[in-house]
Enzyme design. Sequence first.
Site, PDB file in Angstrom:
ATOM      1  CE  LYS A 192      -5.155  13.003  -1.634  1.00 45.69           C
ATOM      2  NZ  LYS A 192      -4.188  13.929  -1.601  1.00 45.69           N
TER       3      LYS A 192
HETATM    4  N1  PMP Z   1      -7.814   9.922   3.270  1.00 49.23           N
HETATM    5  C1  PMP Z   1      -7.367   9.017   2.227  1.00 49.23           C
HETATM    6  C2  PMP Z   1      -8.242   7.741   1.957  1.00 49.23           C
HETATM    7  C3  PMP Z   1      -6.158   9.606   1.393  1.00 49.23           C
HETATM    8  O1  PMP Z   1      -6.322   8.775   0.426  1.00 49.23           O
HETATM    9  C4  PMP Z   1      -5.706  10.792   1.678  1.00 49.23           C
HETATM   10  C5  PMP Z   1      -4.655  11.261   0.789  1.00 49.23           C
HETATM   11  N2  PMP Z   1      -3.567  10.580   0.849  1.00 49.23           N
HETATM   12  C6  PMP Z   1      -6.204  11.544   2.723  1.00 49.23           C
HETATM   13  C7  PMP Z   1      -7.142  11.045   3.784  1.00 49.23           C
HETATM   14  C8  PMP Z   1      -5.405  12.956   3.181  1.00 49.23           C
HETATM   15  O2  PMP Z   1      -5.452  13.796   2.257  1.00 49.23           O
HETATM   16  P1  PMP Z   1      -4.525  14.970   1.930  1.00 49.23           P
HETATM   17  O3  PMP Z   1      -3.586  14.255   1.111  1.00 49.23           O
HETATM   18  O4  PMP Z   1      -5.382  15.992   1.210  1.00 49.23           O
HETATM   19  O5  PMP Z   1      -4.099  15.264   3.226  1.00 49.23           O
END
Ligand code: PMP
Length: 292
Positions: free
Chosen positions: A32
């Site tokens: 992120k």
């Molecule tokens: N794994 C974790 C630990 C996350 O924090 C997130 C994001 N909320 C995701 C996977 C999924 O990523 P994305 O939001 O890009 O789908």
Amino acid sequence: MNLLDVIGNTPTIEVDGVYLKLEYTNPSGSHKDRTALFMLREAQRKGLKKGDYVIEYTSGNTGISVTWISRVLGYRPIILVPESVTKEKVTLIKLLGGEIRFVSEDMDGDEYAREIAKEVGGVYLAQKKNLANFKAHYQTTAPELYSQAQDLECFVMGVGTGGTFYGIGKYLKEKKENVKNIMLIPKGSLLQEKIFGVKEEDDELLEGFSYHSLDELILRCLEENIEDKIYVVSSEEAIEGMRLLLNIGIPGGPTAGANYFYARKIREETGCRVATIIPDLIFRYPKIMEKL
Ligand code: PMP
């Protein structure tokens, strides 16, 4: 070199035909950082100035990344989190200088974030529909993965906002016509209900995946047919995946476990070289650590 230049360029390792991109090696501990940097740079281009408020609604990791980068760049972050989010993430956001607001189950977090942004005259980043989230992965994570694992045949990952799956999946389709993109959606989610018409429950919700909304980036991704197949992943499978990751020396978080569980399964069943993402580490989830 600037502190923010440390974001990205994460390593990819290979274990028995499965490529793992270790996104937890980003400076604040997850993929992120890329999303937050791209969204804040986009907001800067639209006029965000030092001292301005930035608002985000998140299950935690984006909040940590937005807060950290805001501190470096001189913005004032207000982070909305569901009441269920782990204490450790909330503590870290506060230590980094973020202001926390809790969102209860009966509240619309998105609407609350818009209200706060209006009240304080700030910018709501809205990662679930912000194309900068998709671009962060399309322009950085995906080309890195492709250059590190050119012979990959399959990409698998679970969705939260869907930004990572959409960005990497789209890039890979453009580079490799025959690549198979496999989207994981969590058991008990609204997405499962929409796609498979099944209403289920899971005993544990995996922080980071999307359960309660149908968000714009995921819907766009489905409309563009970026995914070749969709599987439903349960918390039990994710926890088993975490155990398997520990066996190879990676203390991955619950979504990393879900990704790895299916990456291995696909590798075993099809013989394809599979790539996936390890988004963060187990230390942010002490309650789940006890279940392993
Ligand atoms: N794994 C974790 C630990 C996350 O924090 C997130 C994001 N909320 C995701 C996977 C999924 O990523 P994305 O939001 O890009 O789908």
